[in-house]
Enzyme design. Sequence first.
Site, PDB file in Angstrom:
ATOM      1  N   LYS A  22       0.977  -1.415   0.094  1.00 12.40           N
ATOM      2  CA  LYS A  22      -0.167   0.058   0.104  1.00 12.40           C
ATOM      3  C   LYS A  22       0.728   1.307  -0.085  1.00 12.40           C
ATOM      4  CE  LYS A  22      -4.467   0.580   0.301  1.00 12.40           C
ATOM      5  NZ  LYS A  22      -5.579  -0.365  -0.125  1.00 12.40           N
TER       6      LYS A  22
HETATM    7  N1  GLU Z   1      -7.604  -0.125  -3.022  1.00 15.97           N
HETATM    8  C1  GLU Z   1      -8.308  -1.328  -3.277  1.00 15.97           C
HETATM    9  C2  GLU Z   1      -8.032  -2.237  -2.193  1.00 15.97           C
HETATM   10  O1  GLU Z   1      -7.837  -1.791  -1.059  1.00 15.97           O
HETATM   11  C3  GLU Z   1      -7.457  -1.788  -4.625  1.00 15.97           C
HETATM   12  C4  GLU Z   1      -6.295  -2.428  -4.618  1.00 15.97           C
HETATM   13  C5  GLU Z   1      -5.934  -2.800  -6.103  1.00 15.97           C
HETATM   14  O2  GLU Z   1      -6.767  -2.879  -6.770  1.00 15.97           O
HETATM   15  O3  GLU Z   1      -4.655  -3.124  -6.170  1.00 15.97           O
HETATM   16  O4  GLU Z   1      -8.356  -3.225  -2.413  1.00 15.97           O
END
Ligand code: GLU
Length: 420
Positions: A107
């Site tokens: 993240k």
């Molecule tokens: N931000 C989204 C999540 O928390 C999507 C992450 C992604 O598609 O890599 O799942």
Amino acid sequence: MAREAYNPYTNVINTIKSAASVLGLEESDYAATMYPERELKVSFPVRMDNGTVKMFEGYRIQHSSSRGPCKGGIRFHQNVDENEVKALAAWMTFKCAVVGIPYGGAKGGVKVNPDELSCAELQRLTRRYTAMIAPLIGPEQDIPAPDVNTNGEVMGWIMDTYSMLKGHAVPGVVTGKPIDIGGSLGRGDATGRGVAIITREIMNKMNMDMKTSSVTIQGMGNVGSITAKYLSKMGMKVIAVSDVSCGIYNPKGLNIPKILDYLKTHGNLLKNYKDEGITYISNEELLELKTDVLIPAALENQITEDNANKINASLIVEAANGPTTSQADRILEERGITLIPDILANAGGVVVSYFEWAQNLQSLFWDEEEVNNRLSHVMVSAFNTVFNFQDEHKITYRNAAYCVALKKLVEAKKIRGIFP
Ligand code: GLU
């Protein structure tokens, strides 16, 4: 007594430990899952429109690459900090494992309130942040995506910046891109669509009829609004929704198509929305409403030991990441409230991100029907695996989802062994 400051990473550790105890694992088997593999903190200047220079801080944290390249979004929010990004990275690892897509978790985040920046400033901030994290990201090692306050436009800037640094177009470096530069059909709706599919599956198991049930949704961003759209299409009565500006409630049911149109033309905010029979409520009141299903679709730490006793729903489906603390989890369990955890409920986004990345790597393009069918297949089969595990072990769905995921992570580590 003053309460310890909330640390979402403590939630992560608690959840992993409780899954490990169900699986009867030795700490040495799963210890690696409690630590992020790599953390990068960056500080960087951005030139503001008025000529001054402002410093910003950001992170990219890779939690695990045991099952494949790291994967996870980037958020822009004034409260971003290291523990939050660490927790969000770990949740991505477990999310990808529970739905069985070949990724680890990561993240990123920048501590910024994007509402205070012009579009040009936001673009400069995104490009400079991308350059700062460029040594870590790439289609084979770590693939960002949208998260809170980031979208396709931001992903386009990231893709372009990374491609300029490499000297050639690299569409597979991010997902959630606009279609014209290699985005996937269906990605925009994927998280909300997935939440609706999971809600339908669990309601079916609980013998709850969607046509006679009410649902309350906290958060009307990309995830909450799309969830509202699909659940109302499935026949549910959406009685309350909220965002940062306000909450609206109508026990007879809100007009979701009208609200979605309003959001499009009013800066994506509910503020000043008017309709017959609605009352304005606060976010706290919304969480405590009498409703059949409650869907937190905003930020972490919304259902805590302070309000878990006042939740008045039979079922909670977590569309946000980490909306419920470990203490609240225990209270909800004691109260017999069923909760479907974030790592399963909101996995639709990363599942279609995986489809987008797979299409990019092969220079292929799937039609929307194919994307949606494949998404539905992955979500329903992951739901059934978690459902069966919880049914067999008589534990919570969170515990079951973490067990399913942890087993895969431990197995992957065992097969790969320890370097050197
Ligand atoms: N931000 C989204 C999540 O928390 C999507 C992450 C992604 O598609 O890599 O799942």
